[in-house]
Design an enzyme around this catalytic site. Structure first.
Site, PDB file in Angstrom:
ATOM      1  N   ASP A   7      -1.535  -0.867   6.156  1.00  0.00           N
ATOM      2  CA  ASP A   7      -1.590  -0.236   7.477  1.00  0.00           C
ATOM      3  C   ASP A   7      -2.988  -0.099   8.050  1.00  0.00           C
ATOM      4  O   ASP A   7      -3.126   0.386   9.177  1.00  0.00           O
ATOM      5  CB  ASP A   7      -0.986   1.169   7.385  1.00  0.00           C
ATOM      6  N   ASP A   9       0.865  -1.169   0.000  1.00  0.00           N
ATOM      7  CA  ASP A   9       0.000   0.000   0.000  1.00  0.00           C
ATOM      8  C   ASP A   9       0.915   1.236   0.000  1.00  0.00           C
ATOM      9  O   ASP A   9       2.117   1.118   0.236  1.00  0.00           O
ATOM     10  CB  ASP A   9      -0.894  -0.041   1.246  1.00  0.00           C
ATOM     11  N   ASP A  24      -0.219   5.163   1.004  1.00  0.00           N
ATOM     12  CA  ASP A  24      -0.482   6.120   2.081  1.00  0.00           C
ATOM     13  C   ASP A  24      -0.567   5.418   3.429  1.00  0.00           C
ATOM     14  O   ASP A  24      -1.344   4.478   3.605  1.00  0.00           O
ATOM     15  CB  ASP A  24      -1.801   6.852   1.820  1.00  0.00           C
TER      16      ASP A  24
END
Length: 217
Positions: A165, A7, A9
């Site tokens: 995250d 991922d 961001d």
């Protein structure tokens, strides 16, 4: 050798300051009060259209304003997508070490692909990512599994891991049947224990050894 899909961001980069700045420029043009960083952070994860939708909901703006405000946000954000954005500590070294071990990388993000590429170039890690699946690469966006599956397929269908995250990343990984390795210091909104994951880490200095162990297992 394994496929390692990242991922963007909240995982590789802390991009919230630039997103926050673009939101507040958009709000200023609308004569609205600025939002604080923590509130904007809470809107990140499902892609830019949803981010703008959540900002609109916070101001009780009508849905028909969405196309105009989305365009305005992207104009501001694309003008400086990496002015304040930074790699999390240890990312560059971890990518170099994993690449030296023969692993292959791709990016799977809800951020538009061209904007993602611009950020990777600015931060000098674009060479690690021959494959970028962005929020505009397919009709579907995370947490639909299609983008993550496309990323794995683009790397030849090798078994591997998704590094993310957030709750969105966990839902995506589960739907795609891929194990999630959770970076605990990103933009998640719920406790780590409530997010399904195969392994977790709180520093990129730990990631190469962690993945070496997972590959061996």
């Amino acid at each position: 050798m394994a496929s390692i899909i990242f991922d963007l961001d909240g995982t590789l980069v802390d991009s919230a300051p630039d997103i926050h700045a673009a939101v507040n420029l958009m709000l200023a043009e609308e004569g609205a009060a600025p939002m604080d960083l923590a509130q904007v952070c809470g809107f990140i994860g499902n892609g830019v259209p949803v981010l703008v939708q959540r900002v609109m909901q916070a101001h009780s703006w009508p849905a028909e304003d969405h196309p105009r405000l989305l365009s305005r946000f992207m104009t501001h954000y694309d003008a400086a997508p990496a002015e304040l954005t930074r790699l999390y500590p240890g990312v560059a070294a971890a990518l170099d070490r994993l690449a030296a071990a023969g692993h292959r990388f791709a990016l799977c993000t809800n951020k538009p692909a061209a904007t993602s590429q611009s950020i990777l170039r600015h931060l000098s890690i674009a060479g690690h990512f021959p494959v970028i699946i962005g929020g505009d690469s397919l009709p579907q966006r995370k947490p639909d599994p299609a983008p993550l599956k496309a990323a794995f397929n683009a790397l030849g269908g090798l078994a591997g891991w998704y590094i993310g995250d957030s709750e969105v990343d966990a839902e995506t990984a589960q739907a795609a049947g891929a194990p999630l390795v959770l970076f605990t210091l990103g933009y998640r909104k719920t406790p780590v224990e409530e997010i399904p994951h195969a392994a977790r880490f709180d520093s990129f200095d730990q990631l190469p050894a962690l993945l070496e162990r997972l590959v061996a297992e």
